[in-house]
Design an enzyme around this catalytic site. Sequence first.
Site, PDB file in Angstrom:
ATOM      1  N   ARG A  15      94.718  58.723  -9.281  1.00  0.00           N
ATOM      2  CA  ARG A  15      96.132  58.979  -9.049  1.00  0.00           C
ATOM      3  C   ARG A  15      96.818  57.737  -8.472  1.00  0.00           C
ATOM      4  O   ARG A  15      96.170  56.855  -7.913  1.00  0.00           O
ATOM      5  CB  ARG A  15      96.304  60.155  -8.079  1.00  0.00           C
ATOM      6  CG  ARG A  15      95.967  61.511  -8.663  1.00  0.00           C
ATOM      7  CD  ARG A  15      96.047  62.626  -7.632  1.00  0.00           C
ATOM      8  NE  ARG A  15      94.982  62.530  -6.635  1.00  0.00           N
ATOM      9  CZ  ARG A  15      94.819  63.392  -5.623  1.00  0.00           C
ATOM     10  NH1 ARG A  15      95.685  64.381  -5.461  1.00  0.00           N
ATOM     11  NH2 ARG A  15      93.814  63.262  -4.790  1.00  0.00           N
ATOM     12  N   LYS A  75      95.698  59.131  -1.141  1.00  0.00           N
ATOM     13  CA  LYS A  75      94.647  59.543  -0.204  1.00  0.00           C
ATOM     14  C   LYS A  75      94.693  58.705   1.065  1.00  0.00           C
ATOM     15  O   LYS A  75      95.325  57.655   1.126  1.00  0.00           O
ATOM     16  CB  LYS A  75      93.270  59.428  -0.861  1.00  0.00           C
ATOM     17  CG  LYS A  75      93.051  60.418  -1.996  1.00  0.00           C
ATOM     18  CD  LYS A  75      93.225  61.865  -1.576  1.00  0.00           C
ATOM     19  CE  LYS A  75      92.154  62.347  -0.624  1.00  0.00           C
ATOM     20  NZ  LYS A  75      92.349  63.756  -0.216  1.00  0.00           N
ATOM     21  N   TYR A  94      98.699  61.439   2.157  1.00  0.00           N
ATOM     22  CA  TYR A  94      97.853  62.500   2.702  1.00  0.00           C
ATOM     23  C   TYR A  94      96.896  61.857   3.696  1.00  0.00           C
ATOM     24  O   TYR A  94      96.166  60.921   3.349  1.00  0.00           O
ATOM     25  CB  TYR A  94      97.045  63.183   1.591  1.00  0.00           C
ATOM     26  CG  TYR A  94      97.861  64.057   0.674  1.00  0.00           C
ATOM     27  CD1 TYR A  94      98.547  65.166   1.158  1.00  0.00           C
ATOM     28  CD2 TYR A  94      97.938  63.779  -0.693  1.00  0.00           C
ATOM     29  CE1 TYR A  94      99.293  65.968   0.312  1.00  0.00           C
ATOM     30  CE2 TYR A  94      98.683  64.580  -1.541  1.00  0.00           C
ATOM     31  CZ  TYR A  94      99.362  65.678  -1.036  1.00  0.00           C
ATOM     32  OH  TYR A  94     100.110  66.473  -1.869  1.00  0.00           O
ATOM     33  N   HIS A  96      95.139  63.941   6.573  1.00  0.00           N
ATOM     34  CA  HIS A  96      94.096  64.889   6.987  1.00  0.00           C
ATOM     35  C   HIS A  96      93.377  64.387   8.237  1.00  0.00           C
ATOM     36  O   HIS A  96      92.144  64.327   8.300  1.00  0.00           O
ATOM     37  CB  HIS A  96      93.101  65.133   5.841  1.00  0.00           C
ATOM     38  CG  HIS A  96      93.729  65.640   4.587  1.00  0.00           C
ATOM     39  ND1 HIS A  96      94.312  66.888   4.499  1.00  0.00           N
ATOM     40  CD2 HIS A  96      93.884  65.069   3.356  1.00  0.00           C
ATOM     41  CE1 HIS A  96      94.788  67.066   3.280  1.00  0.00           C
ATOM     42  NE2 HIS A  96      94.550  65.984   2.577  1.00  0.00           N
ATOM     43  N   GLU A 118     100.809  66.221   4.148  1.00  0.00           N
ATOM     44  CA  GLU A 118     100.359  67.608   4.280  1.00  0.00           C
ATOM     45  C   GLU A 118     100.959  68.348   5.463  1.00  0.00           C
ATOM     46  O   GLU A 118     100.825  69.576   5.563  1.00  0.00           O
ATOM     47  CB  GLU A 118      98.826  67.678   4.343  1.00  0.00           C
ATOM     48  CG  GLU A 118      98.206  67.212   5.646  1.00  0.00           C
ATOM     49  CD  GLU A 118      97.952  65.714   5.699  1.00  0.00           C
ATOM     50  OE1 GLU A 118      97.301  65.261   6.655  1.00  0.00           O
ATOM     51  OE2 GLU A 118      98.412  64.991   4.786  1.00  0.00           O
ATOM     52  N   SER A 134      98.059  71.619  -3.865  1.00  0.00           N
ATOM     53  CA  SER A 134      97.372  72.885  -3.608  1.00  0.00           C
ATOM     54  C   SER A 134      97.328  73.735  -4.871  1.00  0.00           C
ATOM     55  O   SER A 134      96.313  74.376  -5.181  1.00  0.00           O
ATOM     56  CB  SER A 134      98.087  73.660  -2.490  1.00  0.00           C
ATOM     57  OG  SER A 134      98.021  72.965  -1.265  1.00  0.00           O
ATOM     58  N   VAL A 179      96.863  77.392  -2.489  1.00  0.00           N
ATOM     59  CA  VAL A 179      95.569  77.170  -3.145  1.00  0.00           C
ATOM     60  C   VAL A 179      95.023  78.488  -3.661  1.00  0.00           C
ATOM     61  O   VAL A 179      94.593  78.599  -4.816  1.00  0.00           O
ATOM     62  CB  VAL A 179      94.563  76.517  -2.181  1.00  0.00           C
ATOM     63  CG1 VAL A 179      93.167  76.483  -2.810  1.00  0.00           C
ATOM     64  CG2 VAL A 179      94.999  75.103  -1.832  1.00  0.00           C
ATOM     65  N   LEU A 240      93.797  77.379   5.078  1.00  0.00           N
ATOM     66  CA  LEU A 240      94.518  76.225   5.611  1.00  0.00           C
ATOM     67  C   LEU A 240      95.247  76.594   6.894  1.00  0.00           C
ATOM     68  O   LEU A 240      95.966  77.587   6.948  1.00  0.00           O
ATOM     69  CB  LEU A 240      95.545  75.706   4.591  1.00  0.00           C
ATOM     70  CG  LEU A 240      96.479  74.606   5.108  1.00  0.00           C
ATOM     71  CD1 LEU A 240      95.715  73.303   5.305  1.00  0.00           C
ATOM     72  CD2 LEU A 240      97.658  74.403   4.183  1.00  0.00           C
ATOM     73  N   ALA A 268      89.025  73.455   1.121  1.00  0.00           N
ATOM     74  CA  ALA A 268      89.465  72.988   2.440  1.00  0.00           C
ATOM     75  C   ALA A 268      88.612  71.846   2.986  1.00  0.00           C
ATOM     76  O   ALA A 268      88.779  71.456   4.141  1.00  0.00           O
ATOM     77  CB  ALA A 268      89.442  74.169   3.429  1.00  0.00           C
ATOM     78  N   ILE A 269      87.748  71.280   2.169  1.00  0.00           N
ATOM     79  CA  ILE A 269      86.799  70.286   2.671  1.00  0.00           C
ATOM     80  C   ILE A 269      87.491  69.052   3.229  1.00  0.00           C
ATOM     81  O   ILE A 269      86.983  68.398   4.141  1.00  0.00           O
ATOM     82  CB  ILE A 269      85.783  69.899   1.560  1.00  0.00           C
ATOM     83  CG1 ILE A 269      84.578  69.159   2.153  1.00  0.00           C
ATOM     84  CG2 ILE A 269      86.446  69.131   0.445  1.00  0.00           C
ATOM     85  CD1 ILE A 269      83.730  69.992   3.091  1.00  0.00           C
ATOM     86  N   ASP A 270      88.690  68.711   2.703  1.00  0.00           N
ATOM     87  CA  ASP A 270      89.379  67.533   3.243  1.00  0.00           C
ATOM     88  C   ASP A 270      89.946  67.793   4.634  1.00  0.00           C
ATOM     89  O   ASP A 270      90.378  66.857   5.319  1.00  0.00           O
ATOM     90  CB  ASP A 270      90.469  67.030   2.289  1.00  0.00           C
ATOM     91  CG  ASP A 270      91.451  68.101   1.877  1.00  0.00           C
ATOM     92  OD1 ASP A 270      91.402  69.217   2.427  1.00  0.00           O
ATOM     93  OD2 ASP A 270      92.279  67.829   0.980  1.00  0.00           O
TER      94      ASP A 270
END
Length: 371
Positions: A15, A75, A94, A96, A118, A134, A179, A240, A268-270
């Site tokens: 991306r 990212k 993003y 996180h 986010e 999402s 999501v 989330l 939700a791993i990020d």
Amino acid sequence: MIIGVPKEIKEQEDRVALTPAGADALVRAGHKVLVEKNAGMGVGFTDEEYSELGAEILPEASMVWNQADMIMKVKEPLKSEYTYFREGLIIFTYLHLAAAEELTKALMETGTVAIAYETVENPDRSLPLLSPMSEVAGRMAVQEGSVYLEKTRGGKGLLVDGVPGVPPAHIVVVGAGNVGTGAIRRAIGLGARVTVLDINTDRLRYLNEVFMGRIETLYSNNYNLTNAVKSADLVVGAVLIPGAKAPKLVTEEMVKLMEPGSVLVDVAIDQGGCIETTHPTTHADPIFMKHDVVHYAVANIPGAVPKTSTLALTNATLPYAIRIANKGWKQALKDEMPLRKGANILEGKLVYKAVADAFDLPYTPVEEILG
């Protein structure tokens, strides 16, 4: 303002933070856009397309980072990019941070302004810059999970929609937000039996109406979740808490109850993951087995469909980027509550409480910085 768009360096992340159309809009608003060479090639955007619309193409990432007033990414910055952090530089991406203590501290120590896609939040608590990814991730979770139900991929050997005389697979979605809704939509489309769990009964009621009774809804508590996971062929973790570390709702004991060859997808791993047995994986090596259950925990699921994801992301982020560029970060945050919610680190201070709580770091209300 000078806006920089470096090429993403996360593994198999194609991306790009800005389309040529987005670059055009920023240039027309009076700003300068710097794009790293080949930054858009992963989605088919050539350097010529950017330059024809007024962007300047630079051959190295360091040149983009060092000349820009604001960096737009997809990212979170990786460790090799920390060297570019500096006081007053705006990073809009993003982040996180609740699952990234080292990055959090690096941003604080350098005085970098960190605004996270986010956590930009509307008055109705919707997350306008997270929503498009999402929606993609929810759809992709079921799409990828269905593939791994195949015996040749380690699964139990199920066709999601079955055939006449054979029942469909049971897909359990934990979390009924964007999501979860995307996952439900794809699961219904594939012909699965679908169960969704959430603690918001109004949301469950809404989804039951939208999907016209084609889903089973359950209030999320330990008893219901345990029984649902135990009977599931595919579980999608879609929990989330905005900006905060995800709670581990699906426990290891629940995973042990699943049939061999079942599949878990932790979207939700990020944010740290909502399934106790998961750890981050990549598109190059997306799964691992634990307790005879397939675990899929790719931290950038939408990166598998980078063109769709890039177009959707730029549609959402561009208006906010233009306002930051036009006004400067401080005035933009003063004027707009949604953007103010997006602020995570300002002038070396951690201004997002959920991140501060995650690492027991000092918290400063954003209003103290803005005056």
